[in-house]
Design an enzyme around this catalytic site. Structure first.
Site, short mmCIF file in Angstrom:
data_model
loop_
_atom_site.label_atom_id
_atom_site.label_comp_id
_atom_site.label_asym_id
_atom_site.label_seq_id
_atom_site.Cartn_x
_atom_site.Cartn_y
_atom_site.Cartn_z
N GLU A 254 23.47 72.92 33.83
CA GLU A 254 23.82 72.52 32.47
C GLU A 254 24.90 71.43 32.52
O GLU A 254 25.68 71.35 33.48
CB GLU A 254 24.31 73.78 31.71
CG GLU A 254 24.77 73.58 30.29
CD GLU A 254 23.71 73.05 29.32
OE1 GLU A 254 23.23 71.93 29.56
OE2 GLU A 254 23.43 73.71 28.32
N ASP A 255 24.94 70.60 31.49
CA ASP A 255 25.97 69.56 31.43
C ASP A 255 27.32 70.12 31.04
O ASP A 255 28.34 69.83 31.65
CB ASP A 255 25.55 68.42 30.48
CG ASP A 255 25.15 68.91 29.09
OD1 ASP A 255 25.15 70.14 28.85
OD2 ASP A 255 24.82 68.05 28.23
N ASP B 204 30.24 74.83 26.03
CA ASP B 204 31.22 74.58 24.99
C ASP B 204 31.49 75.92 24.27
O ASP B 204 32.29 76.71 24.73
CB ASP B 204 30.64 73.50 24.07
CG ASP B 204 31.56 73.05 22.96
OD1 ASP B 204 32.75 73.38 23.00
OD2 ASP B 204 31.09 72.35 22.04
N PHE C 102 35.65 65.68 22.61
CA PHE C 102 34.22 65.40 22.62
C PHE C 102 33.96 64.30 23.63
O PHE C 102 34.47 63.18 23.51
CB PHE C 102 33.72 64.99 21.23
CG PHE C 102 32.22 64.90 21.18
CD1 PHE C 102 31.45 66.05 21.03
CD2 PHE C 102 31.56 63.68 21.32
CE1 PHE C 102 30.07 65.98 21.01
CE2 PHE C 102 30.18 63.60 21.30
CZ PHE C 102 29.44 64.76 21.14
N ARG D 211 24.47 58.00 27.18
CA ARG D 211 24.04 58.89 28.26
C ARG D 211 24.03 58.16 29.61
O ARG D 211 24.11 58.78 30.66
CB ARG D 211 22.62 59.42 27.99
CG ARG D 211 22.51 60.41 26.85
CD ARG D 211 21.16 61.12 26.92
NE ARG D 211 20.79 61.76 25.67
CZ ARG D 211 21.16 62.99 25.32
NH1 ARG D 211 21.93 63.69 26.11
NH2 ARG D 211 20.76 63.51 24.18
P1 5GP Z 1 27.44 75.16 23.28
O1 5GP Z 1 26.20 75.86 22.84
O2 5GP Z 1 28.07 75.75 24.51
O3 5GP Z 1 28.41 75.03 22.15
O4 5GP Z 1 27.05 73.67 23.58
C1 5GP Z 1 26.25 73.31 24.61
C2 5GP Z 1 25.64 71.96 24.34
O5 5GP Z 1 26.35 71.23 23.34
C3 5GP Z 1 25.70 71.12 25.58
O6 5GP Z 1 24.58 71.31 26.37
C4 5GP Z 1 25.80 69.72 25.02
O7 5GP Z 1 24.51 69.21 24.80
C5 5GP Z 1 26.50 69.89 23.68
N1 5GP Z 1 27.93 69.57 23.78
C6 5GP Z 1 28.96 70.42 23.76
N2 5GP Z 1 30.13 69.79 23.88
C7 5GP Z 1 29.84 68.48 23.98
C8 5GP Z 1 30.63 67.30 24.14
O8 5GP Z 1 31.87 67.30 24.26
N3 5GP Z 1 29.94 66.13 24.22
C9 5GP Z 1 28.58 66.06 24.11
N4 5GP Z 1 28.03 64.85 24.17
N5 5GP Z 1 27.80 67.15 23.97
C10 5GP Z 1 28.44 68.35 23.91
#
Ligand code: 5GP
Length: 191
Positions: free
Chosen positions: A111-112, A115, A164, A177
């Site tokens: 995963e990237d 959050d 972010f 990206r």
């Molecule tokens: P979560 O479900 O943990 O809140 O978020 C996961 C997804 O939200 C990540 O796979 C990503 O695509 C997006 N995301 C969360 N934080 C960021 C951020 O700081 N920048 C970007 N570009 N995407 C984020």
């Protein structure tokens, strides 16, 4: 803070600025370490399924796999939780599913960023129900400040602040990206 600024960017003419946060060299070095750590714990005698979570992890995934010295299978899925801006809609959807059966297989989710944890929690539940032999999580970034749900992370590249970020696979409205580094997205008022 970054969130509220970002969401008003579309309606007013704010100027986008990307502040360098993690340099390309630093990301590459850490990715090599993650690859070595994973290789040390994965089996040599059967291919591990590496799951790329599209879209954000495509660049990290490609670089990480170059450092895996054990046999691998590549697999892709896509989820959507962000609807274009910088805030999660909260509802995670599987928009593309795996095309291979992971039952009785060793699996690593790549995963990237974790959050709130909602996406990873959803993915873990979905993949666990398919009865893999083992299931690991490897994320490039972790933003613990915004955690809503605890998820197990086996390997993490960098723990980051509540900002972010874009670049190295991560987007803002499908842009940035392609950057080789990770930067913090700012929205400045016009001078
Ligand atoms: P979560 O479900 O943990 O809140 O978020 C996961 C997804 O939200 C990540 O796979 C990503 O695509 C997006 N995301 C969360 N934080 C960021 C951020 O700081 N920048 C970007 N570009 N995407 C984020």
């Amino acid at each position: 803070m970054a969130d509220s600024n970002a969401d008003s960017a579309a309606s007013s003419a704010l100027i986008e600025r990307i502040e360098p946060y993690l340099e390309a060299d630093k990301i590459q070095a850490r990715t090599a370490e993650l690859g070595a750590a994973l290789s040390a714990e994965l089996p040599q005698d059967s291919p591990t399924v590496f799951v790329c979570v599209l879209n954000g992890s495509f660049m990290f995934y490609a670089d990480l796999l170059k450092h895996i010295t054990t046999p691998t299978n590549t697999a892709f899925l896509a989820v959507s939780s962000y609807e274009g801006g910088t805030k999660s809609s909260g509802a995670v959807r599987l928009t593309l599913d795996l095309t291979i059966d992971i039952a009785h297989r060793d699996v690593v989710i790549v995963e990237d960023i974790v959050d709130t944890g909602l996406t990873m929690s959803y993915l873990l539940e979905s993949l666990r129900s398919r009865k893999p032999r083992s299931l690991r999580v490897c994320t490039l970034l972790h933003k613990p400040a915004r955690k809503k749900i605890d998820v197990p992370i086996d390997h993490c590249g960098f723990t980051i602040d509540d900002v972010f970020v874009v670049g190295y696979g991560l987007d803002y409205d499908q842009r940035y990206r392609d950057l080789p580094f990770i930067g913090v997205m700012h929205f400045d008022p016009p001078a």
